[in-house]
Design a protein around this motif. Structure first.
Motif, PDB file in Angstrom:
ATOM      1  N   LEU A   8       0.866  -1.178   0.000  1.00  0.00           N
ATOM      2  CA  LEU A   8       0.000   0.000   0.000  1.00  0.00           C
ATOM      3  C   LEU A   8       0.903   1.227   0.000  1.00  0.00           C
ATOM      4  CD1 LEU A   8      -2.812   1.334   0.299  1.00  0.00           C
ATOM      5  CD2 LEU A   8      -2.486   1.193   2.777  1.00  0.00           C
ATOM      6  N   ILE A   9       0.694   2.118  -0.993  1.00  0.00           N
ATOM      7  CA  ILE A   9       1.568   3.271  -1.177  1.00  0.00           C
ATOM      8  C   ILE A   9       0.738   4.546  -1.151  1.00  0.00           C
ATOM      9  CG2 ILE A   9       3.222   4.406  -2.713  1.00  0.00           C
ATOM     10  CD1 ILE A   9       3.843   1.646  -3.902  1.00  0.00           C
ATOM     11  N   LEU A  10       1.179   5.487  -0.337  1.00  0.00           N
ATOM     12  CA  LEU A  10       0.617   6.837  -0.335  1.00  0.00           C
ATOM     13  C   LEU A  10       1.665   7.771  -0.909  1.00  0.00           C
ATOM     14  CD1 LEU A  10      -0.917   6.876   3.272  1.00  0.00           C
ATOM     15  CD2 LEU A  10      -2.057   6.259   1.131  1.00  0.00           C
ATOM     16  N   TRP A  11       1.261   8.676  -1.792  1.00  0.00           N
ATOM     17  CA  TRP A  11       2.243   9.535  -2.425  1.00  0.00           C
ATOM     18  C   TRP A  11       1.741  10.960  -2.602  1.00  0.00           C
ATOM     19  CZ3 TRP A  11       0.369  11.473  -6.998  1.00  0.00           C
ATOM     20  CH2 TRP A  11      -0.542  10.709  -7.710  1.00  0.00           C
ATOM     21  N   TYR A  12       2.721  11.860  -2.708  1.00  0.00           N
ATOM     22  CA  TYR A  12       2.475  13.264  -3.049  1.00  0.00           C
ATOM     23  C   TYR A  12       3.500  13.650  -4.104  1.00  0.00           C
ATOM     24  CZ  TYR A  12       2.293  18.364  -2.823  1.00  0.00           C
ATOM     25  OH  TYR A  12       2.178  19.692  -3.160  1.00  0.00           O
ATOM     26  N   GLN A  13       3.061  14.328  -5.169  1.00  0.00           N
ATOM     27  CA  GLN A  13       3.993  14.700  -6.234  1.00  0.00           C
ATOM     28  C   GLN A  13       3.568  16.022  -6.848  1.00  0.00           C
ATOM     29  OE1 GLN A  13       4.881  11.617  -9.014  1.00  0.00           O
ATOM     30  NE2 GLN A  13       5.920  12.958 -10.449  1.00  0.00           N
ATOM     31  N   SER A  14       4.493  16.973  -6.801  1.00  0.00           N
ATOM     32  CA  SER A  14       4.295  18.255  -7.470  1.00  0.00           C
ATOM     33  C   SER A  14       5.405  18.440  -8.489  1.00  0.00           C
ATOM     34  CB  SER A  14       4.300  19.389  -6.440  1.00  0.00           C
ATOM     35  OG  SER A  14       5.562  19.477  -5.802  1.00  0.00           O
ATOM     36  N   ALA A  15       5.532  19.636  -9.022  1.00  0.00           N
ATOM     37  CA  ALA A  15       6.530  19.865 -10.075  1.00  0.00           C
ATOM     38  C   ALA A  15       7.951  19.617  -9.567  1.00  0.00           C
ATOM     39  CB  ALA A  15       6.399  21.284 -10.615  1.00  0.00           C
ATOM     40  N   ARG A  16       8.230  19.939  -8.287  1.00  0.00           N
ATOM     41  CA  ARG A  16       9.578  19.790  -7.767  1.00  0.00           C
ATOM     42  C   ARG A  16       9.678  18.796  -6.613  1.00  0.00           C
ATOM     43  NH1 ARG A  16      13.557  23.421  -9.136  1.00  0.00           N
ATOM     44  NH2 ARG A  16      12.938  25.175 -10.465  1.00  0.00           N
ATOM     45  N   PHE A  17       8.646  18.661  -5.820  1.00  0.00           N
ATOM     46  CA  PHE A  17       8.717  17.881  -4.593  1.00  0.00           C
ATOM     47  C   PHE A  17       7.870  16.620  -4.709  1.00  0.00           C
ATOM     48  CE2 PHE A  17       7.048  16.805  -0.367  1.00  0.00           C
ATOM     49  CZ  PHE A  17       8.240  16.630   0.329  1.00  0.00           C
ATOM     50  N   GLN A  18       8.414  15.487  -4.235  1.00  0.00           N
ATOM     51  CA  GLN A  18       7.624  14.271  -4.196  1.00  0.00           C
ATOM     52  C   GLN A  18       8.033  13.418  -2.994  1.00  0.00           C
ATOM     53  OE1 GLN A  18       8.353  11.099  -7.150  1.00  0.00           O
ATOM     54  NE2 GLN A  18       9.900  12.447  -8.053  1.00  0.00           N
ATOM     55  N   THR A  19       7.061  12.696  -2.443  1.00  0.00           N
ATOM     56  CA  THR A  19       7.327  11.795  -1.324  1.00  0.00           C
ATOM     57  C   THR A  19       6.422  10.584  -1.450  1.00  0.00           C
ATOM     58  OG1 THR A  19       7.417  11.612   1.094  1.00  0.00           O
ATOM     59  CG2 THR A  19       5.644  12.957   0.171  1.00  0.00           C
ATOM     60  N   ARG A  20       6.928   9.438  -0.982  1.00  0.00           N
ATOM     61  CA  ARG A  20       6.182   8.188  -1.043  1.00  0.00           C
ATOM     62  C   ARG A  20       6.363   7.438   0.278  1.00  0.00           C
ATOM     63  NH1 ARG A  20       5.112   6.383  -6.362  1.00  0.00           N
ATOM     64  NH2 ARG A  20       5.268   4.192  -5.746  1.00  0.00           N
ATOM     65  N   LEU A  21       5.285   6.837   0.744  1.00  0.00           N
ATOM     66  CA  LEU A  21       5.300   6.005   1.935  1.00  0.00           C
ATOM     67  C   LEU A  21       4.691   4.660   1.548  1.00  0.00           C
ATOM     68  CD1 LEU A  21       5.933   6.051   5.015  1.00  0.00           C
ATOM     69  CD2 LEU A  21       3.511   6.600   5.368  1.00  0.00           C
ATOM     70  N   ALA A  22       5.476   3.561   1.724  1.00  0.00           N
ATOM     71  CA  ALA A  22       5.054   2.247   1.228  1.00  0.00           C
ATOM     72  C   ALA A  22       5.058   1.225   2.359  1.00  0.00           C
ATOM     73  CB  ALA A  22       5.976   1.775   0.101  1.00  0.00           C
ATOM     74  N   TYR A  23       3.919   0.573   2.548  1.00  0.00           N
ATOM     75  CA  TYR A  23       3.802  -0.539   3.487  1.00  0.00           C
ATOM     76  C   TYR A  23       3.792  -1.826   2.667  1.00  0.00           C
ATOM     77  CZ  TYR A  23       1.746  -3.847   6.801  1.00  0.00           C
ATOM     78  OH  TYR A  23       1.504  -4.937   7.583  1.00  0.00           O
ATOM     79  N   ASN A  24       4.658  -2.774   3.016  1.00  0.00           N
ATOM     80  CA  ASN A  24       4.826  -3.993   2.231  1.00  0.00           C
ATOM     81  C   ASN A  24       4.594  -5.216   3.109  1.00  0.00           C
ATOM     82  OD1 ASN A  24       6.281  -2.644  -0.257  1.00  0.00           O
ATOM     83  ND2 ASN A  24       7.332  -1.895   1.560  1.00  0.00           N
ATOM     84  N   TYR A  25       4.060  -6.256   2.478  1.00  0.00           N
ATOM     85  CA  TYR A  25       3.781  -7.495   3.207  1.00  0.00           C
ATOM     86  C   TYR A  25       4.056  -8.682   2.293  1.00  0.00           C
ATOM     87  CZ  TYR A  25       1.234 -11.465   5.144  1.00  0.00           C
ATOM     88  OH  TYR A  25       0.907 -12.717   5.608  1.00  0.00           O
ATOM     89  N   ARG A  26       4.579  -9.755   2.879  1.00  0.00           N
ATOM     90  CA  ARG A  26       4.687 -11.025   2.175  1.00  0.00           C
ATOM     91  C   ARG A  26       4.469 -12.152   3.175  1.00  0.00           C
ATOM     92  NH1 ARG A  26      10.569 -12.100  -0.215  1.00  0.00           N
ATOM     93  NH2 ARG A  26       9.588 -14.107  -0.624  1.00  0.00           N
TER      94      ARG A  26
END
Length: 578
Positions: free
Chosen positions: A481-499
């Motif tokens: 599950l990934i939450l993200w923010y992306q603009s022209a210059r700034f971007q961030t991603r937060l990813a929760y992973n499971y297996r």
């Protein structure tokens, strides 16, 4: 000599009693609980007090093995071309020539001890284990160095069998107390790990004459030359009023593999490396023809159906071809003295292993909600013709550390990569991506991605509990599950992973069905970046932010094997492109 008293030369202070303030083994009860993240240790107060006393500890062994220096390189030259016949048909073609090389120089740190203090070799007896439990008594044939005096033979550790505070400065200054062992409230003593940042420098500071000794079992060179070409036809048109795109093609790959490994002679004295008796060169070549077909039908402007079939070949990590055999030894007491019996082996490679080969099938349904959002469902099957598994084989009649084969019928287990054939993985993958462009202000730059995969596999093998063993390293369920923010210059991603659980090693200890599993795993990653210009950006990446760990068990989840603690890590830097 009294039990526990070790012979040492007068120049080093004479005989020593090994850890006189210690506690005899198997005399104090302890309880260790492996069910949680950390071991829970409980013990009598008297033992906890001894753990916290610096004088209750004695120095025993210094060893540095499985060291190596590795150089790798890749060179490649390729040519790609395109020819357009018309708007609906064009050809892609190309050739590529590449060379991958890896040279692994393995070594063990060894040192001469007791030169001029009773050693039969004027330069001292060369040892690998600078240890209190290695007796320098030579061997039956008299070819090994020995060291001793009228009382008996010396121990291989000149500064062993005494409190760490009395050892040479580089060790004594690193001796420190650690508190609250795994949250148990128990204090104990240990060497500061920072003292081991440069192990070779530490050895040379402690032991004059310390040096590297070639380790033939982990010394190798591999080069892989690939000559390949491809041809692909690209089509587009209409079918029943619906547009489609397709391509049909094939790759031709000719691979030449050269592997050079050192031949291992008889074991060296006192754990030192065996002599190199020559080199074994393996030359192999093989050819792969890898066809592929892809088809996409645009049922509507927003709904697309895709289908694909392909043959694939993936070369191995070069160390899986080059790595050799190393043996481990356990000490045991005999009427004739301490002996080191061969107990287990590890082989990290095999030049006769084949690369991964598979045939992949897939069908997917894609629905585009808007230019930044989609829902995708894919069904797939992978027939794996050849693959690599971690497993065990038996080897019999190997010599003990002194070079003597005492029992030709005695067998040990060799842990090594093995060739697997004929397995399959099939399943479904669901992917949802949503950009919140309909929200006001900065919220319009946010989005979410959700992916879940169900991929059962079939190996035809069962573990001791009767459960089917899955394809090694494959989890039946996985997702993120990934939450993200992306603009022209700034971007961030937060990813929760499971297996879910995965099979890690087959036939542990040579017992069929004794499977090593990794327990279900979850972790959180994050990344932040800021674009300075079209040429450069700043970034910070965080891995395993919640500090998860990998827990392994044998067949049953309540039968712990071991745990790996990777710890969280952060990387910061600048990316550039020109």
């Amino acid at each position: 000599m009294p039990c526990g008293t070790f012979v040492y030369p007068a120049e080093l202070g004479g005989d020593r009693v090994f850890n006189p303030n210690g506690i005899p083994e198997n005399t104090v009860p302890m309880t260790v609980d492996f069910r949680g993240r950390n071991m829970l240790v409980s013990m009598p107060a008297s033992l906890a007090t001894a753990f916290g006393d610096s004088n209750s500890w004695a120095f025993k062994t210094l060893e540095s093995a499985d060291d190596y220096e590795r150089q790798t390189a890749i060179t490649a030259l390729r040519f790609d071309g395109h020819y357009k016949f018309n708007d609906d048909f064009k050809l892609d073609f190309g050739v590529r020539n590449s060379l991958r090389t890896a040279d692994n120089d393995g070594f063990t740190l060894v040192a001469p001890v007791y030169a001029g203090m009773g050693a039969s070799d004027p330069n001292g007896c060369l040892v690998r284990y600078v240890a209190a439990d290695v007796v320098l008594g030579g061997n039956d044939s008299g070819t090994w160095c020995s060291a001793g005096n009228a009382e008996g033979f010396f121990r291989a550790g000149p500064f062993s069998a005494q409190p760490v505070s009395q050892t040479p400065g580089p060790l004594a200054s690193a001796w420190r107390q650690y508190t609250n062992l795994l949250g148990s409230g128990i204090n104990f003593w240990g060497i500061d790990p920072r003292a081991l940042d440069d192990p070779e420098a530490l050895w040379k500071a402690l032991l004059p004459g310390a040096r590297r000794q070639t380790a033939p079992g982990v010394t190798w060179a591999v080069n892989v030359k690939e000559s390949s070409g491809y041809l692909q036809g690209n089509f587009k048109g209409e079918l029943g009023g619906m547009s489609y795109t397709a391509n049909v093609g094939a790759r031709f790959i000719r691979t030449s593999l050269n592997v050079t490994q050192d031949n291992v002679g008889d074991p060296g004295q006192y754990g030192t490396e065996a002599a190199v008796t020559g080199q074994e060169v393996t030359r192999r070549s093989y050819t792969d023809v890898l066809p592929a077909v892809n088809f996409a039908l645009n049922v509507t402007r927003k709904f697309t159906v895709r289908a694909a079939i392909s043959k694939n070949m993936q070369p191995l990590d070069l160390s899986q071809w080059g790595g050799g055999l190393t043996l481990n030894y356990n000490s045991y007491q005999t009427p004739q003295g301490l002996q080191f019996q061969v107990s287990q082996g590890n082989s990290s490679g095999n030049p006769n292993l084949n690369p991964w080969r598979s045939t992949n099938y897939g069908v997917s349904l894609e629905y585009y909600l808007n230019p930044s959002s989609l829902i995708n469902l894919e069904l797939f099957r992978i027939n794996v013709q050849s693959f690599i598994v971690n497993g065990n084989t038996s080897a019999c009649g190997l010599p003990d550390e002194d070079g003597v084969v005492r029992d030709p019928s005695r067998c040990i287990q060799i842990v090594q990569p093995l060739q697997g054939t004929g397995n399959s993985i099939q399943g479904a993958e669901f992917d949802y991506r949503q950009g919140f462009t309909f929200l006001p202000g900065l919220w319009a730059n946010t989005g979410v991605e959700f992916n879940v995969t169900y991929a059962p596999s079939h190996t035809g093998e069962r573990d001791l509990a009767g459960n089917e063993i899955p394809f090694q390293d494959n989890s039946t369920e996985s997702g993120n599950l990934i939450l993200w923010y992306q603009s022209a210059r700034f971007q961030t991603r937060l990813a929760y992973n499971y297996r879910s659980k995965r099979a890690a090693e087959d036939g542990v200890g040579g017992v069929v069905g004794l499977e090593l599993y990794e327990a279900p795993q979850k972790y959180l990653d994050a990344s932040v970046s800021y674009k300075l210009s079209k040429y450069a950006e700043l970034f910070v990446d965080g891995t395993n932010i919640t500090n998860e760990y990998q827990r392994y068990y044998l067949v049953w989840p309540d039968q712990p094997a071991h745990s790996n603690f990777s710890e969280r890590s952060f990387t910061a830097g600048v990316r550039g492109q020109w």
